[in-house]
Design a protein around this motif. Structure first.
Motif, PDB file in Angstrom:
ATOM      1  N   SER A  42       0.791  -1.228   0.000  1.00  0.00           N
ATOM      2  CA  SER A  42       0.000   0.000   0.000  1.00  0.00           C
ATOM      3  C   SER A  42       0.825   1.283   0.000  1.00  0.00           C
ATOM      4  O   SER A  42       0.350   2.319  -0.446  1.00  0.00           O
ATOM      5  CB  SER A  42      -0.948   0.004   1.190  1.00  0.00           C
ATOM      6  OG  SER A  42      -0.204  -0.015   2.407  1.00  0.00           O
ATOM      7  N   ASN A  43       2.047   1.229   0.467  1.00  0.00           N
ATOM      8  CA  ASN A  43       2.886   2.431   0.514  1.00  0.00           C
ATOM      9  C   ASN A  43       4.249   2.133  -0.122  1.00  0.00           C
ATOM     10  O   ASN A  43       5.291   2.408   0.452  1.00  0.00           O
ATOM     11  CB  ASN A  43       3.058   2.900   1.962  1.00  0.00           C
ATOM     12  CG  ASN A  43       3.637   4.293   2.052  1.00  0.00           C
ATOM     13  OD1 ASN A  43       3.640   5.042   1.085  1.00  0.00           O
ATOM     14  ND2 ASN A  43       4.153   4.642   3.209  1.00  0.00           N
ATOM     15  N   THR A  44       4.194   1.550  -1.316  1.00  0.00           N
ATOM     16  CA  THR A  44       5.410   1.135  -2.014  1.00  0.00           C
ATOM     17  C   THR A  44       5.503   1.811  -3.372  1.00  0.00           C
ATOM     18  O   THR A  44       4.523   1.867  -4.103  1.00  0.00           O
ATOM     19  CB  THR A  44       5.418  -0.403  -2.214  1.00  0.00           C
ATOM     20  OG1 THR A  44       5.345  -1.019  -0.937  1.00  0.00           O
ATOM     21  CG2 THR A  44       6.651  -0.864  -2.937  1.00  0.00           C
ATOM     22  N   ASP A  45       6.684   2.301  -3.685  1.00  0.00           N
ATOM     23  CA  ASP A  45       6.979   2.843  -5.015  1.00  0.00           C
ATOM     24  C   ASP A  45       7.934   1.883  -5.695  1.00  0.00           C
ATOM     25  O   ASP A  45       8.954   1.489  -5.111  1.00  0.00           O
ATOM     26  CB  ASP A  45       7.644   4.216  -4.929  1.00  0.00           C
ATOM     27  CG  ASP A  45       6.692   5.298  -4.461  1.00  0.00           C
ATOM     28  OD1 ASP A  45       5.491   5.216  -4.797  1.00  0.00           O
ATOM     29  OD2 ASP A  45       7.145   6.217  -3.771  1.00  0.00           O
ATOM     30  N   VAL A  46       7.619   1.497  -6.932  1.00  0.00           N
ATOM     31  CA  VAL A  46       8.465   0.585  -7.690  1.00  0.00           C
ATOM     32  C   VAL A  46       8.936   1.301  -8.952  1.00  0.00           C
ATOM     33  O   VAL A  46       8.132   1.877  -9.680  1.00  0.00           O
ATOM     34  CB  VAL A  46       7.700  -0.705  -8.067  1.00  0.00           C
ATOM     35  CG1 VAL A  46       8.586  -1.629  -8.874  1.00  0.00           C
ATOM     36  CG2 VAL A  46       7.188  -1.397  -6.823  1.00  0.00           C
ATOM     37  N   HIS A  47      10.229   1.257  -9.198  1.00  0.00           N
ATOM     38  CA  HIS A  47      10.827   1.879 -10.372  1.00  0.00           C
ATOM     39  C   HIS A  47      11.579   0.815 -11.146  1.00  0.00           C
ATOM     40  O   HIS A  47      12.463   0.146 -10.600  1.00  0.00           O
ATOM     41  CB  HIS A  47      11.817   2.982  -9.940  1.00  0.00           C
ATOM     42  CG  HIS A  47      11.222   3.965  -9.014  1.00  0.00           C
ATOM     43  ND1 HIS A  47      10.548   5.087  -9.451  1.00  0.00           N
ATOM     44  CD2 HIS A  47      11.164   3.994  -7.657  1.00  0.00           C
ATOM     45  CE1 HIS A  47      10.130   5.776  -8.392  1.00  0.00           C
ATOM     46  NE2 HIS A  47      10.481   5.123  -7.302  1.00  0.00           N
ATOM     47  N   TYR A  48      11.206   0.615 -12.427  1.00  0.00           N
ATOM     48  CA  TYR A  48      11.876  -0.361 -13.275  1.00  0.00           C
ATOM     49  C   TYR A  48      12.795   0.348 -14.254  1.00  0.00           C
ATOM     50  O   TYR A  48      12.424   1.342 -14.872  1.00  0.00           O
ATOM     51  CB  TYR A  48      10.853  -1.160 -14.082  1.00  0.00           C
ATOM     52  CG  TYR A  48       9.985  -2.081 -13.264  1.00  0.00           C
ATOM     53  CD1 TYR A  48      10.553  -3.055 -12.464  1.00  0.00           C
ATOM     54  CD2 TYR A  48       8.611  -2.000 -13.328  1.00  0.00           C
ATOM     55  CE1 TYR A  48       9.761  -3.930 -11.725  1.00  0.00           C
ATOM     56  CE2 TYR A  48       7.812  -2.865 -12.597  1.00  0.00           C
ATOM     57  CZ  TYR A  48       8.397  -3.828 -11.807  1.00  0.00           C
ATOM     58  OH  TYR A  48       7.608  -4.674 -11.085  1.00  0.00           O
ATOM     59  N   TYR A  49      13.980  -0.188 -14.425  1.00  0.00           N
ATOM     60  CA  TYR A  49      14.960   0.334 -15.392  1.00  0.00           C
ATOM     61  C   TYR A  49      15.450  -0.839 -16.233  1.00  0.00           C
ATOM     62  O   TYR A  49      16.177  -1.697 -15.753  1.00  0.00           O
ATOM     63  CB  TYR A  49      16.146   0.996 -14.669  1.00  0.00           C
ATOM     64  CG  TYR A  49      15.704   2.148 -13.817  1.00  0.00           C
ATOM     65  CD1 TYR A  49      15.488   3.407 -14.371  1.00  0.00           C
ATOM     66  CD2 TYR A  49      15.478   1.984 -12.454  1.00  0.00           C
ATOM     67  CE1 TYR A  49      15.048   4.464 -13.587  1.00  0.00           C
ATOM     68  CE2 TYR A  49      15.051   3.037 -11.676  1.00  0.00           C
ATOM     69  CZ  TYR A  49      14.837   4.275 -12.254  1.00  0.00           C
ATOM     70  OH  TYR A  49      14.407   5.306 -11.478  1.00  0.00           O
TER      71      TYR A  49
END
Length: 55
Positions: A42-49
């Motif tokens: 619920s309070n997660t940011d995911v960044h894909y590279y």
């Protein structure tokens, strides 16, 4: 990854995944979804590279 998400996913977790790491994280999220544990992140940011999976 699943254990990590369950422990810290509601506390401001920030994930950066590159290549194989993106695929690992994507698979962990898919497993959590199948288990019905959608609120865990619920309070997660995911960044894909450069992900290897279709994120």
């Amino acid at each position: 990854m699943i254990d990590y998400a369950e422990r810290y996913g509601s506390q401001g977790l920030e994930i950066y995944g590159h290549s194989r790491g993106s695929m690992t994280w994507f698979n962990a999220m898919a497993t959590l979804d199948k288990r019905g544990e959608t609120g865990v992140l619920s309070n997660t940011d995911v960044h894909y590279y450069g992900p290897l999976s279709n994120a």
